[in-house]
Design a protein around this motif. Structure first.
Motif, PDB file in Angstrom:
ATOM      1  N   GLY A   1     -16.968  10.616  86.850  1.00  0.00           N
ATOM      2  CA  GLY A   1     -16.777  11.774  86.083  1.00  0.00           C
ATOM      3  C   GLY A   1     -16.492  11.197  84.380  1.00  0.00           C
ATOM      4  O   GLY A   1     -16.452  11.796  83.397  1.00  0.00           O
TER       5      GLY A   1
ATOM      6  N   TRP B   1     -21.858   9.920  86.681  1.00  0.00           N
ATOM      7  CA  TRP B   1     -21.955  11.413  87.140  1.00  0.00           C
ATOM      8  C   TRP B   1     -21.363  11.465  89.016  1.00  0.00           C
ATOM      9  O   TRP B   1     -21.563  10.569  89.635  1.00  0.00           O
ATOM     10  N   ARG B   2     -20.589  12.295  88.882  1.00  0.00           N
ATOM     11  CA  ARG B   2     -19.968  12.630  90.195  1.00  0.00           C
ATOM     12  C   ARG B   2     -20.990  13.112  91.278  1.00  0.00           C
ATOM     13  O   ARG B   2     -21.224  12.775  92.581  1.00  0.00           O
TER      14      ARG B   2
ATOM     15  N   VAL C   1     -20.135  15.189  82.754  1.00  0.00           N
ATOM     16  CA  VAL C   1     -19.293  13.934  82.537  1.00  0.00           C
ATOM     17  C   VAL C   1     -18.398  14.125  81.508  1.00  0.00           C
ATOM     18  O   VAL C   1     -18.335  14.926  80.608  1.00  0.00           O
TER      19      VAL C   1
ATOM     20  N   ARG D   1     -16.124  16.638  76.899  1.00  0.00           N
ATOM     21  CA  ARG D   1     -16.727  16.848  78.125  1.00  0.00           C
ATOM     22  C   ARG D   1     -18.165  17.322  77.776  1.00  0.00           C
ATOM     23  O   ARG D   1     -18.515  17.943  76.944  1.00  0.00           O
TER      24      ARG D   1
END
Length: 595
Positions: free
Chosen positions: A471, A475-476, A502, A529
């Protein structure tokens, strides 16, 4: 010099100035050559086939580099030294009794407008550097069946030996080698190492076509390596596959890994470098930047060394005044380079997955795999901050890497690579592939592959905080989904590439859209963000009757503009753009020919 004709003060002057008169340019020419040669064969041992191969792999890389915009320090010293006006009214270097031939006095206080073409040619140089590496690998492998297992199948093995020889060199020019230009002083390098390895693998099919065991196979493997630089190591791997019914498969692995540092990591030498650095002993900014534990240990160290000003110590800047910011520029060159004492990285990987191919939906395959990777002794750059932190946190080996003068100021610091890292990654890979029944309009296949990152935690150094990267610039979730169409010799593919949102700290910019964000690990951290984004690609193809395929395509067909990511600018010093994103719409054509 106080005796320069351009010095109005009649005393020696120390100064710092960026030389904008010449652009800083780099030109690299590289050449790579690669050769593989292999012999293969087979023979029978009883009723079992055995295969063998033996070969050699050869690689050679050379790089020639030219760096423009650097200053010849010897000539600069002469041009800034004593000078005079001769009888013809011409400025000369040296004194009337000791004229320095070919030298042109430099009016450095006059700024860029005082730079004449002749002075430019005298001061500025092009540094040249040659580098290269070579690798040779000899390998031989033997595979085959050993014996048959009741209710199972043929137990198979693989065995092999390998020898790798690696070497590398760098050859800077004489000015860089002697540290006589404004490029980093750079030593040459000529180093090599070798490794001998032997491995064995065994596949044991315990059950096959049995109730609740369409297939049950165990795999065992091991590799022993003997390095000329690190000694020996043994790494093992264990895995299994269990297929209780035709439509369901379970699989898992446990494996150990060993990665040795490269020749450059160990032997590329030490280079001079300017860095942003704050002394943890600074009594105004040190505690805020490093924390009380490091700051107090630093002060205690100064007191133990007998510095009377320990309780009021201030780091000074280039002018000799106390620093006015927590990000000052160091007043002397630090030293960055390789580390011949590096150890290898070690890792353990665990995986477990399931594949489901339901009978009620022919052509459908669904897979889900879990993985965990733990790396210890990870090789990474130990920063100047990390070097002094590790010292004051109790690692005496780092205390020998820097020195202070009589006033307590840091005047020398050596930093570089170290086995300081621990990395833990955990995540899931999810895949769906569905080939639809054929239609009058052709056949269609839908494929979707997702990667979900549960955690990626980094820890560098003693008592260092955990860097949770998921995050935060990592990237998750990432997903690639494509729909493929085939009709005779023609086909087309539409692909969507998705990147989740992210975050990045607001240290690099003023665009903070989450100023009150609080991290569960690092506390309050104003954050920016960056929203999720998807790119669309389209390609069409034709299979020609002469065994060729011609493809035309467009990546990022809608010309989606990628978001600015300032963290990339901070890390690489280039542009605020993540190279995983598409910079623009991209058109391509490819031609593949089979023979």
């Amino acid at each position: 010099s106080a005796d320069s004709i351009y010095n109005p003060t009649n005393q020696d002057i120390g100064f710092y100035r960026r030389l904008v008169e010449a652009p800083s340019l780099r030109e690299l020419t590289s050449r790579t050559r690669h050769l593989d040669a292999t012999l293969k064969g087979w023979f029978m041992v009883g009723s079992h086939y055995w295969n063998w191969d033996a070969g050699v792999t050869w690689n050679k890389n050379t790089v020639s580099g030219v760096a423009a915009g650097n200053v010849n320090l010897r000539n600069a010293h002469r041009a800034l030294g004593p000078s005079f006006i001769n009888a013809e009214g011409v400025a000369k270097c040296g004194t009337p009794d000791d004229v320095i031939g070919g030298c042109i006095p430099w009016n450095v206080l006059g700024g860029p407008s005082a730079m004449t073409p002749e002075l430019y040619q005298y001061l500025f140089v092009k540094n040249r550097r040659e580098a290269g590496s070579k690798g040779v690998s000899y390998q031989a492998n033997l595979t085959g069946g050993m014996f048959n297992i009741p209710f199972g199948g043929e137990a198979a093995f693989a065995f092999g030996v390998e020898r790798r020889e690696m070497s590398g060199y760098t050859e800077p020019d004489s000015l860089a080698l002697a540290g006589l230009s404004t490029s980093s002083a750079s030593p040459g390098m000529d180093a090599s190492y070798s490794v001998n390895s032997v491995y064995g693998e065994l596949s044991i099919p315990l059950l096959r076509d049995q109730p609740w065991a369409k297939n049950l196979t165990f795999d065992i493997a091991g590799r022993y390596s003997d390095y000329s630089t690190f000694g020996s190591t043994f790494n093992a791997k264990y895995g299994f596959e269990w297929k209780p019914i035709e439509s369901l498969l379970f699989r898992g692995n446990y494996s150990e890994a060993y990665r040795s540092p490269s020749i450059n990591n160990m032997y590329s030498g030490v280079h001079d470098y300017y860095v942003y650095f704050l002394d943890p002993c600074d009594t105004k900014y040190g505690a805020d930047a490093y924390g009380d534990k490091v700051h107090n240990a630093c002060i205690a160290s100064l007191k133990a060394a007998g510095y009377a000003n320990a309780d009021s110590f201030r780091q000074v800047d280039a002018t000799g005044n106390p620093v006015a910011t927590a990000n000052p520029v160091t007043t002397s060159r630090f030293h960055y380079g390789s580390n011949p004492d590096l150890d290898a990285e070690k890792a353990v990987t665990k995986t477990f997955g399931v594949v489901y191919s339901p009978e009620f939906a022919p052509g459908l395959d669904v897979s889900l795999d879990w993985y965990e990777i733990k790396i210890r002794d990870a090789i990474g750059q130990v920063t100047p901050q990390g070097t002094v932190e590790n010292c004051y946190l109790g690692d005496a080996s780092y205390c020998a890497k820097f020195h202070r003068n009589a006033n307590g100021q840091l005047v020398s610091l050596h930093y570089g690579l170290g086995n300081m890292g621990k990395v833990v990654m955990e995540g899931y890979d999810f895949g769906i592939a569905y080939r639809l029944p054929a239609t009058a309009f052709g056949s269609f296949k839908l494929t979707s592959n997702s990667s979900y990152l549960v955690r990626k935690n980094l820890k560098w150094g003693h008592d260092a905080p955990i860097d949770t990267q998921v995050g935060n610039n990592v990237w998750r979730l990432r997903n690639n989904t494509s729909l493929d169409w085939q009709y005779g010799k023609f086909g087309a593919t539409w692909t969507i590439r998705y990147f989740s949102s992210v975050r990045e700290p607001c240290d690099y910019m003023t665009e903070c859209n989450m100023p009150d964000f609080v991290s569960p690990h690092s506390g309050a951290q104003p954050t920016r963000r960056i929203g999720a984004i998807a790119f669309n690609d389209l390609s069409v193809r034709w299979d020609a009757p002469w065994d060729a395929r011609i493809t035309l395509g467009v990546n990022n067909i809608f010309d989606r503009e990628a978001p600015i990511q300032y963290g990339q600018l901070h890390d690489s010093g280039s542009i605020p753009f993540n190279p995983a994103y598409d910079l623009d719409r991209y058109l391509f054509m490819s031609y593949h020919q089979k023979f």
